[in-house]
Scaffold this motif. Structure first.
Motif, PDB file in Angstrom:
ATOM      1  N   LEU A 119      -9.576  13.416   4.172  1.00  0.00           N
ATOM      2  CA  LEU A 119      -9.347  14.629   4.803  1.00  0.00           C
ATOM      3  C   LEU A 119      -9.376  15.720   5.348  1.00  0.00           C
ATOM      4  O   LEU A 119      -8.863  15.879   6.544  1.00  0.00           O
ATOM      5  CB  LEU A 119      -8.374  14.986   2.966  1.00  0.00           C
ATOM      6  CG  LEU A 119      -7.611  16.141   4.008  1.00  0.00           C
ATOM      7  CD1 LEU A 119      -6.355  15.403   4.725  1.00  0.00           C
ATOM      8  CD2 LEU A 119      -6.759  16.321   2.426  1.00  0.00           C
ATOM      9  N   TYR A 120     -10.668  15.482   5.639  1.00  0.00           N
ATOM     10  CA  TYR A 120     -10.839  17.069   5.660  1.00  0.00           C
ATOM     11  C   TYR A 120     -11.808  16.517   7.317  1.00  0.00           C
ATOM     12  O   TYR A 120     -11.043  17.097   7.753  1.00  0.00           O
ATOM     13  CB  TYR A 120     -12.087  17.331   5.245  1.00  0.00           C
ATOM     14  CG  TYR A 120     -11.666  17.985   3.694  1.00  0.00           C
ATOM     15  CD1 TYR A 120     -10.642  18.765   4.107  1.00  0.00           C
ATOM     16  CD2 TYR A 120     -12.680  18.304   2.830  1.00  0.00           C
ATOM     17  CE1 TYR A 120      -9.844  19.997   2.675  1.00  0.00           C
ATOM     18  CE2 TYR A 120     -11.975  18.891   1.419  1.00  0.00           C
ATOM     19  CZ  TYR A 120     -10.853  19.786   2.040  1.00  0.00           C
ATOM     20  OH  TYR A 120     -10.455  20.943   0.360  1.00  0.00           O
ATOM     21  N   GLN A 121     -11.862  15.578   7.261  1.00  0.00           N
ATOM     22  CA  GLN A 121     -12.069  15.119   8.989  1.00  0.00           C
ATOM     23  C   GLN A 121     -11.105  14.317   9.722  1.00  0.00           C
ATOM     24  O   GLN A 121     -11.166  14.564  10.574  1.00  0.00           O
ATOM     25  CB  GLN A 121     -13.340  13.662   8.248  1.00  0.00           C
ATOM     26  CG  GLN A 121     -14.387  13.356   9.576  1.00  0.00           C
ATOM     27  CD  GLN A 121     -14.776  11.801   9.387  1.00  0.00           C
ATOM     28  OE1 GLN A 121     -15.488  11.370   7.883  1.00  0.00           O
ATOM     29  NE2 GLN A 121     -15.216  11.285  10.358  1.00  0.00           N
ATOM     30  N   ASP A 122     -10.111  13.839   9.141  1.00  0.00           N
ATOM     31  CA  ASP A 122      -8.837  13.549   9.247  1.00  0.00           C
ATOM     32  C   ASP A 122      -8.010  15.430   9.796  1.00  0.00           C
ATOM     33  O   ASP A 122      -7.546  15.273  11.422  1.00  0.00           O
ATOM     34  CB  ASP A 122      -7.676  12.783   8.725  1.00  0.00           C
ATOM     35  CG  ASP A 122      -8.958  11.259   9.244  1.00  0.00           C
ATOM     36  OD1 ASP A 122      -9.421  11.040   9.565  1.00  0.00           O
ATOM     37  OD2 ASP A 122      -7.716  10.663   7.880  1.00  0.00           O
ATOM     38  N   VAL A 123      -8.038  16.194   9.288  1.00  0.00           N
ATOM     39  CA  VAL A 123      -7.377  17.494   9.771  1.00  0.00           C
ATOM     40  C   VAL A 123      -8.154  17.921  11.098  1.00  0.00           C
ATOM     41  O   VAL A 123      -8.105  18.716  11.946  1.00  0.00           O
ATOM     42  CB  VAL A 123      -7.831  18.187   8.053  1.00  0.00           C
ATOM     43  CG1 VAL A 123      -7.442  19.921   8.408  1.00  0.00           C
ATOM     44  CG2 VAL A 123      -7.077  17.608   7.398  1.00  0.00           C
ATOM     45  N   ALA A 124      -9.864  18.018  10.636  1.00  0.00           N
ATOM     46  CA  ALA A 124     -11.056  18.757  11.524  1.00  0.00           C
ATOM     47  C   ALA A 124     -10.354  18.024  12.895  1.00  0.00           C
ATOM     48  O   ALA A 124     -10.274  18.795  14.416  1.00  0.00           O
ATOM     49  CB  ALA A 124     -11.879  18.176  11.363  1.00  0.00           C
ATOM     50  N   GLU A 125     -10.277  16.350  12.879  1.00  0.00           N
ATOM     51  CA  GLU A 125     -10.302  15.600  14.247  1.00  0.00           C
ATOM     52  C   GLU A 125      -8.795  16.353  14.566  1.00  0.00           C
ATOM     53  O   GLU A 125      -8.813  15.634  16.295  1.00  0.00           O
ATOM     54  CB  GLU A 125     -10.345  14.383  14.065  1.00  0.00           C
ATOM     55  CG  GLU A 125     -11.809  14.194  14.165  1.00  0.00           C
ATOM     56  CD  GLU A 125     -11.890  12.395  14.038  1.00  0.00           C
ATOM     57  OE1 GLU A 125     -11.224  11.544  13.648  1.00  0.00           O
ATOM     58  OE2 GLU A 125     -13.188  12.130  13.522  1.00  0.00           O
ATOM     59  N   ALA A 126      -8.085  16.241  14.056  1.00  0.00           N
ATOM     60  CA  ALA A 126      -6.400  16.964  14.844  1.00  0.00           C
ATOM     61  C   ALA A 126      -7.068  18.388  14.783  1.00  0.00           C
ATOM     62  O   ALA A 126      -5.808  19.407  14.960  1.00  0.00           O
ATOM     63  CB  ALA A 126      -5.470  16.348  13.394  1.00  0.00           C
ATOM     64  N   ASP A 127      -7.775  18.832  14.993  1.00  0.00           N
ATOM     65  CA  ASP A 127      -7.931  20.441  15.598  1.00  0.00           C
ATOM     66  C   ASP A 127      -6.604  21.591  14.056  1.00  0.00           C
ATOM     67  O   ASP A 127      -6.215  22.811  14.755  1.00  0.00           O
ATOM     68  CB  ASP A 127      -7.106  21.056  16.470  1.00  0.00           C
ATOM     69  CG  ASP A 127      -7.855  19.927  17.835  1.00  0.00           C
ATOM     70  OD1 ASP A 127      -9.116  19.674  17.539  1.00  0.00           O
ATOM     71  OD2 ASP A 127      -7.945  19.964  18.935  1.00  0.00           O
ATOM     72  N   LEU A 128      -7.157  20.756  13.325  1.00  0.00           N
ATOM     73  CA  LEU A 128      -5.942  22.176  11.568  1.00  0.00           C
ATOM     74  C   LEU A 128      -7.840  22.124  10.807  1.00  0.00           C
ATOM     75  O   LEU A 128      -8.844  22.078  11.046  1.00  0.00           O
ATOM     76  CB  LEU A 128      -5.345  20.526  11.322  1.00  0.00           C
ATOM     77  CG  LEU A 128      -4.423  20.526  12.724  1.00  0.00           C
ATOM     78  CD1 LEU A 128      -3.472  19.485  11.519  1.00  0.00           C
ATOM     79  CD2 LEU A 128      -3.874  21.640  12.493  1.00  0.00           C
ATOM     80  N   PRO A 160      -7.891  23.651   6.816  1.00  0.00           N
ATOM     81  CA  PRO A 160      -7.296  24.030   5.258  1.00  0.00           C
ATOM     82  C   PRO A 160      -7.958  25.508   5.532  1.00  0.00           C
ATOM     83  O   PRO A 160      -9.140  25.944   4.887  1.00  0.00           O
ATOM     84  CB  PRO A 160      -7.466  23.348   4.332  1.00  0.00           C
ATOM     85  CG  PRO A 160      -9.001  22.711   5.390  1.00  0.00           C
ATOM     86  CD  PRO A 160      -9.193  22.766   6.952  1.00  0.00           C
ATOM     87  N   LEU A 161      -6.529  26.572   5.246  1.00  0.00           N
ATOM     88  CA  LEU A 161      -6.113  27.987   4.972  1.00  0.00           C
ATOM     89  C   LEU A 161      -7.518  28.006   3.617  1.00  0.00           C
ATOM     90  O   LEU A 161      -7.923  28.808   3.018  1.00  0.00           O
ATOM     91  CB  LEU A 161      -4.891  28.370   4.329  1.00  0.00           C
ATOM     92  CG  LEU A 161      -4.822  29.726   3.875  1.00  0.00           C
ATOM     93  CD1 LEU A 161      -5.571  30.956   4.978  1.00  0.00           C
ATOM     94  CD2 LEU A 161      -4.118  30.425   3.789  1.00  0.00           C
ATOM     95  N   TRP A 162      -7.639  26.866   2.235  1.00  0.00           N
ATOM     96  CA  TRP A 162      -8.372  27.771   1.405  1.00  0.00           C
ATOM     97  C   TRP A 162      -9.149  26.841   1.160  1.00  0.00           C
ATOM     98  O   TRP A 162     -10.162  27.165   0.749  1.00  0.00           O
ATOM     99  CB  TRP A 162      -6.964  25.981  -0.244  1.00  0.00           C
ATOM    100  CG  TRP A 162      -7.759  24.143   0.960  1.00  0.00           C
ATOM    101  CD1 TRP A 162      -8.570  23.698   0.200  1.00  0.00           C
ATOM    102  CD2 TRP A 162      -7.098  23.657   1.094  1.00  0.00           C
ATOM    103  NE1 TRP A 162      -8.540  22.393   0.743  1.00  0.00           N
ATOM    104  CE2 TRP A 162      -7.604  22.326   1.836  1.00  0.00           C
ATOM    105  CE3 TRP A 162      -5.400  23.382   1.942  1.00  0.00           C
ATOM    106  CZ2 TRP A 162      -6.713  21.199   1.679  1.00  0.00           C
ATOM    107  CZ3 TRP A 162      -5.206  22.887   2.401  1.00  0.00           C
ATOM    108  CH2 TRP A 162      -5.337  21.297   2.254  1.00  0.00           C
ATOM    109  N   LEU A 163     -10.283  27.089   2.320  1.00  0.00           N
ATOM    110  CA  LEU A 163     -11.595  26.625   2.344  1.00  0.00           C
ATOM    111  C   LEU A 163     -11.740  27.639   3.443  1.00  0.00           C
ATOM    112  O   LEU A 163     -12.890  27.894   3.965  1.00  0.00           O
ATOM    113  CB  LEU A 163     -12.265  25.340   2.985  1.00  0.00           C
ATOM    114  CG  LEU A 163     -11.323  23.962   2.284  1.00  0.00           C
ATOM    115  CD1 LEU A 163     -12.345  23.040   3.527  1.00  0.00           C
ATOM    116  CD2 LEU A 163     -11.932  23.969   1.122  1.00  0.00           C
TER     117      LEU A 163
END
Ligand code: GTQ
Ligand code: FE2
Length: 365
Positions: free
Chosen positions: A17-26, A28-31
């Motif tokens: 998830l984190y990898q895909d989130v980063a690749e989508a230029d996003l 996570p606020l919780w981090l």
């Protein structure tokens, strides 16, 4: 309290998830830590010494010419907490500029607003929209947003002055525009008093017209029509205030004589005078400031660190830092801040602490 239960991550789903989130230029606020700190500011105070500034400016004067393109011989204050950016604070550019005898810094204009506060030297003229403003130590000179400006040194001594601009602020708003002026020199008369002073230099008297031309700026004007505030006037006003009241410390703000508001929409300028032995109360205020020691010696305690200073030293007071000043000799401190911006967006907040700060460290002059 609302809580959310997350599934245990044994199979690497979360990593994916984190990898895909980063690749989508996003992100996570919780981090994200520090995005919403409890209070300003992650920045420390900082000091630049007059001796260092003058020495390096003089060396640059010997080695570096002023050419079209480079335009200005300026050493920008780069706060070590700003990751290599050439800014004194997140909103303010501060610098020293050196102009040798016979030198010229050619005309340009830009959307950032600027002030000059003269440190040493004599006889330089800054042309503001063609109006020659003579500069002497302790004088404040404005070059408002989009005003053409060029610096001439027709005399035989070098001049060094402090430059303050709202450049980091305007840069972050992505609102910087810049334009070079013509290559030809602007002709000017070496007059002691600029047109702006002739029209607007008498406190309390607002010019209405000369012949059939209105001398007043249009109602939407956003900056002072007075392009310089003279040290002789500032000095006399402070003297008079202190003598009349028997006070130990006094300050003046440089304002638009037509409105009483700050000299320019983004920049606040003040001169603070402290008599020998006086220590100010400790205050903190939202917004950052650059203190330039005009005269005298003393020390400022900023967030518990005591910075000793003398003429020409420059200190940064970060937003919400606890600040007090103490004079050894009579001291005059020039302050440049982003106060008008903080006020315009409704974030102004100042508090005076009940007790003097405990000094945890001293930085000697
Ligand atoms: O003198 O016009 O320190 O444009 C930075 C940008 C001075 C100037 C600075 C500028 C100037
Ligand atoms: Fe400029």
């Amino acid at each position: 309290m609302v809580t959310t239960r997350f599934a245990a991550d044994d199979d690497g789903d979360l990593d994916a998830l984190y990898q895909d989130v980063a690749e989508a230029d996003l992100q996570p606020l919780w981090l994200l830590k520090g995005l919403l700190p409890e209070q300003p500011s992650a920045m420390r105070p900082h000091v630049w010494r007059a001796k260092t500034l003058r020495h390096l400016a003089e060396r640059a004067g010997d080695l570096v010419g002023i050419d079209r393109g480079g335009d200005r011989r300026v050493l920008g204050l780069a706060h070590p907490d700003l990751g290599g950016l050439p800014f004194a604070t997140r909103t303010l550019w501060g610098a020293v500029q050196y102009l040798g005898p016979g030198e010229l810094a050619p005309a340009h204009r830009h959307s950032p607003s600027a002030i000059r506060f003269v440190l040493e030297g004599s006889g330089v003229f800054t042309l503001v929209n063609g109006d020659p403003v003579r500069m002497e130590p302790g004088d404040l000179v404005l070059t408002p947003s989009y005003a053409w400006h060029e610096h001439h040194n027709p005399g035989n001594e070098p001049m060094i002055w402090f430059d303050g601009l709202d450049l980091p602020l305007i840069g972050n708003l992505d609102a910087v525009f810049f334009e070079n002026g013509p290559d030809e020199l602007t002709p000017y008369d070496e007059v002691p008093v600029s047109r702006s002073e002739q029209l607007h230099g008498t406190a309390g008297l607002r010019p209405l017209y000369v012949d059939s031309s209105l001398t007043q700026q249009p109602a939407e004007h956003r900056h002072s029509p007075l392009m310089t505030y003279r040290w002789v006037d500032t000095d006399r006003a402070l003297d008079t205030m202190l003598a009349a009241t028997g006070g130990r410390a006094a300050a003046l703000r440089y304002v638009d004589p037509l409105t009483g508001r700050d000299m320019m929409p983004t920049l606040r300028g003040e001169m603070h005078r402290l008599l020998p032995g006086h220590r100010t109360p400790t205050t903190r205020t939202v917004g950052s400031g650059i203190w330039v020691v005009h005269r005298g010696t003393g020390a400022s305690v900023i967030n518990g660190v005591r910075y000793e200073w003398g003429a020409g030293d420059i200190l940064v007071a970060p937003s919400w830092a606890a600040v007090d000043h103490e004079a050894t000799d009579r001291a005059d401190l020039f302050l440049l801040s982003d106060g008008p911006v903080i006020e315009a967006v409704g974030l102004a907040r100042t508090e005076t602490l009940a007790h003097p700060q405990t000094v945890t460290d001293t930085v000697s002059a």
